[in-house]
Scaffold this motif. Sequence first.
Motif, short mmCIF file in Angstrom:
data_model
loop_
_atom_site.label_atom_id
_atom_site.label_comp_id
_atom_site.label_asym_id
_atom_site.label_seq_id
_atom_site.Cartn_x
_atom_site.Cartn_y
_atom_site.Cartn_z
N ILE A 63 0.88 -1.16 0.00
CA ILE A 63 0.00 0.00 0.00
C ILE A 63 0.92 1.22 0.00
O ILE A 63 1.94 1.24 0.70
N GLN A 64 0.57 2.22 -0.80
CA GLN A 64 1.50 3.35 -0.98
C GLN A 64 0.80 4.68 -0.76
O GLN A 64 -0.32 4.89 -1.22
N CYS A 65 1.50 5.57 -0.09
CA CYS A 65 1.02 6.96 0.02
C CYS A 65 1.36 7.68 -1.29
O CYS A 65 2.52 7.75 -1.68
N ALA A 66 0.34 8.21 -1.94
CA ALA A 66 0.55 8.87 -3.22
C ALA A 66 1.34 10.17 -3.07
O ALA A 66 2.04 10.58 -3.98
N THR A 67 1.26 10.79 -1.92
CA THR A 67 1.92 12.08 -1.74
C THR A 67 3.41 11.93 -1.47
O THR A 67 4.22 12.71 -1.97
N HIS A 68 3.79 10.92 -0.70
CA HIS A 68 5.19 10.81 -0.28
C HIS A 68 5.85 9.50 -0.69
O HIS A 68 7.02 9.29 -0.42
N GLY A 69 5.09 8.59 -1.27
CA GLY A 69 5.66 7.31 -1.70
C GLY A 69 5.91 6.32 -0.58
O GLY A 69 6.51 5.27 -0.81
N ALA A 70 5.47 6.62 0.63
CA ALA A 70 5.68 5.68 1.74
C ALA A 70 5.01 4.34 1.40
O ALA A 70 3.95 4.30 0.78
N LEU A 71 5.67 3.26 1.84
CA LEU A 71 5.16 1.91 1.55
C LEU A 71 4.75 1.22 2.84
O LEU A 71 5.52 1.22 3.83
N PHE A 72 3.57 0.62 2.81
CA PHE A 72 3.02 -0.07 3.98
C PHE A 72 2.78 -1.53 3.62
O PHE A 72 2.23 -1.84 2.56
N LYS A 73 3.14 -2.43 4.54
CA LYS A 73 2.91 -3.85 4.30
C LYS A 73 1.41 -4.15 4.33
O LYS A 73 0.74 -3.80 5.32
N PRO A 74 0.90 -4.82 3.30
CA PRO A 74 -0.54 -5.09 3.26
C PRO A 74 -1.05 -5.92 4.43
O PRO A 74 -2.18 -5.74 4.88
N GLU A 75 -0.22 -6.84 4.92
CA GLU A 75 -0.70 -7.76 5.97
C GLU A 75 -0.66 -7.16 7.36
O GLU A 75 -1.30 -7.67 8.27
N THR A 76 0.12 -6.10 7.54
CA THR A 76 0.27 -5.55 8.89
C THR A 76 0.00 -4.06 8.97
O THR A 76 -0.23 -3.53 10.05
N GLY A 77 0.11 -3.37 7.84
CA GLY A 77 -0.04 -1.91 7.84
C GLY A 77 1.21 -1.17 8.29
O GLY A 77 1.21 0.06 8.37
N VAL A 78 2.29 -1.91 8.55
CA VAL A 78 3.53 -1.26 9.01
C VAL A 78 4.22 -0.59 7.83
O VAL A 78 4.37 -1.17 6.76
N CYS A 79 4.68 0.64 8.05
CA CYS A 79 5.41 1.38 7.03
C CYS A 79 6.86 0.90 7.00
O CYS A 79 7.53 0.88 8.04
N ILE A 80 7.33 0.52 5.81
CA ILE A 80 8.71 0.03 5.69
C ILE A 80 9.62 1.02 4.98
O ILE A 80 10.82 0.85 4.95
N ALA A 81 9.04 2.06 4.39
CA ALA A 81 9.86 3.08 3.72
C ALA A 81 9.05 4.36 3.64
O ALA A 81 7.86 4.33 3.38
N GLY A 82 9.75 5.48 3.88
CA GLY A 82 9.05 6.76 3.80
C GLY A 82 9.09 7.49 5.12
O GLY A 82 9.69 7.01 6.10
N PRO A 83 8.46 8.64 5.17
CA PRO A 83 8.57 9.50 6.36
C PRO A 83 7.93 8.92 7.63
O PRO A 83 8.25 9.38 8.72
#
Length: 106
Positions: A63-83
């Motif tokens: 799952i990705q934030c369109a504004t900042h490109g942050a990436l979230f794991k679909p199974e947990t919602g944890v952000c693995i890259a980004g602000p």
Amino acid sequence: MLNIGQLEDFPDNQAVNLDYDEQAFIVMRRKDAVYVYENRCPHRGIRLEWQTNQLMDIEKQFIQCATHGALFKPETGVCIAGPCRHQSLRACQTSIQDHQVYILIS
Ligand code: FES
């Protein structure tokens, strides 16, 4: 619990928008599992998509934030890259009974 539809209503390996009663959610299906998150980034509190149902990176892995490109794991919602790395989308409790998908909303 709120019935949000049948499992088959949600395309496999995709995240879609679900707006209900002024609340915004992301519904992510992976095979027979469904993950639901509040559609709100943990660091800015804004919605993640740039267009309706455009909630994933190009490889459809995160799952990705369109504004900042942050990436979230679909199974947990944890952000693995980004602000907001190491923070999480807020998960909603879900259950599937007889192919019907339910979420617990507060
Ligand atoms: S609003 Fe937080 S990563 Fe974009």
